[in-house]
Design a protein around this motif. Sequence first.
Motif, short mmCIF file in Angstrom:
data_model
loop_
_atom_site.label_atom_id
_atom_site.label_comp_id
_atom_site.label_asym_id
_atom_site.label_seq_id
_atom_site.Cartn_x
_atom_site.Cartn_y
_atom_site.Cartn_z
N ALA A 11 0.84 -1.22 0.00
CA ALA A 11 0.00 0.00 0.00
C ALA A 11 0.86 1.26 0.00
N GLN A 12 0.42 2.25 -0.75
CA GLN A 12 1.14 3.54 -0.78
C GLN A 12 0.95 4.29 0.52
N ASN A 13 -0.24 4.12 1.12
CA ASN A 13 -0.52 4.76 2.40
C ASN A 13 -1.06 3.70 3.37
N SER A 31 -1.05 3.32 6.51
CA SER A 31 -1.67 3.73 7.78
C SER A 31 -3.20 3.70 7.70
N GLU A 32 -3.75 3.86 6.50
CA GLU A 32 -5.20 3.83 6.33
C GLU A 32 -5.76 2.42 6.57
N TYR A 43 -4.36 0.20 8.86
CA TYR A 43 -3.93 -0.36 10.15
C TYR A 43 -5.10 -0.86 11.00
N LYS A 97 4.44 0.13 13.55
CA LYS A 97 4.27 1.16 12.53
C LYS A 97 3.40 2.31 13.05
N GLU A 98 2.34 1.97 13.76
CA GLU A 98 1.46 3.00 14.33
C GLU A 98 2.22 3.86 15.34
N GLU A 102 4.46 6.23 13.57
CA GLU A 102 3.69 7.32 12.97
C GLU A 102 3.38 8.39 14.02
#
Length: 447
Positions: free
Chosen positions: A296-298, A300-301, A303, A349-350, A353
């Motif tokens: 995925a490019q993003n 975080s969407e 998670y 990862k979260e 961020e």
Amino acid sequence: MDMGNQHPSISRLQEIQKEVKNIEQQVIGFSGLSDDKNYKKLERFLTKQLFEIDSVDTEGKGDIQQARKRAAQETERLLKELEQNANHPHRIEIQNIFKEAQSLVEEKIVPFYSGGNCVTDEFEEGIQDIILRLTHVKTGGKVSLRKARYHTLTKICAVQEIIEDCVKKQPSLPLSEDAHPSVAKINSVMCEVNKARGTLIALLMGVNSNDTCRHLSCVLSGLMADLDALDVCGRTEIRNYRREVVEDINKLLKYLDLEEEAGTTHAFDLRQNHSILKIEKVLKRMREIKNELLQAQNPSELYLSSKTELQGLIGQLDEVSLEKNPCIREARRRAVIEVQTLITYIDLKEALEKRKLFVGEEHPSHKAVWSILGSLSEIQGEVLSFDGNRTDKNYIRLEELLTKQLLALDAVDPQGEEKCKAARKQAVKLAQNILSHLDLKSDEWEY
């Protein structure tokens, strides 16, 4: 071709090849050792066929010579496969582990049924370790090794189950013989059943050469008949006592069927097992989620939804029936680790961020730990995608990278800061878990 005009030598070679073909599956599935009766029987048969092939007269004709050569090559191939099955390093490994179990039973269990005090924790731990090691023996999908591992596990797990059932059982019985004349007979039968339990364990483990499964089956059936003949005069407590002893006998009779079942079922092949199929279904979905995250490019969407679904997958794994099969238990354990590792990756990862939003001063050691966590996150992403063995260059590279991160963490001085100490401890645990996961993915384990 007109079969009526076929040369007699060709016809004879075809007959021999047909006979050899008829035992091919027996050879492929042979799971014993070179001193087994069945090994010697198969070896004698194939050797005899080689002599038969050699005795066929070719009359100097090229087509007959070629046919004889092909027949000999096929027979020699099966002889070689039979020998390889019996002497395969992993087959020997299975046998060596089984010998350890035999020694453990002789040392700890045989004395117990001969009037010893109790089954020790040492035995329970030892037998569990043996079962775990057997589940880790590589079979490479080879039928003979799958069968050998399954048959050995079946016997050892049966022994474990028999002993656990006996140890956990805390009945208020036997009843006092004053209660009824039948009680004395039931008590006597119960003592014989306890002896039979010890004999059965020794038979399953091959440490008793003085008895046979058939004889023990006759003994147990006789005890059952004795109990059936008893008149309990409608006394509920005596009837319940008798029923309890009858149930014990039935359990032991069930275990006596293990040897026959092991040779006639395909339970060793877990690829079509219902529990394994459920585990594979969970793993397939987990891999899809992983690939979506890594590509995925993003990411975080994704998670929150990914973590929610992954937690649901763990719930599905918890519901998988183990069927008292340690290989299924190991498969589920590994699947749980796979799913939990992906959840840990998302959590990290979260956290990274959120870390980007942090403003203000902080201790240099704490900052250093966060920097290492960032590196671990990148490495973990690669480990999640890793698909190879321990000889791969990529495995060695990832192992070195993780070792470097552990050394870097070791070099961080918290300078007495409790928050830094806790953060470093967590980071070390994470790095070790990633390393363990890399090892798990690369050890070539299969059902």
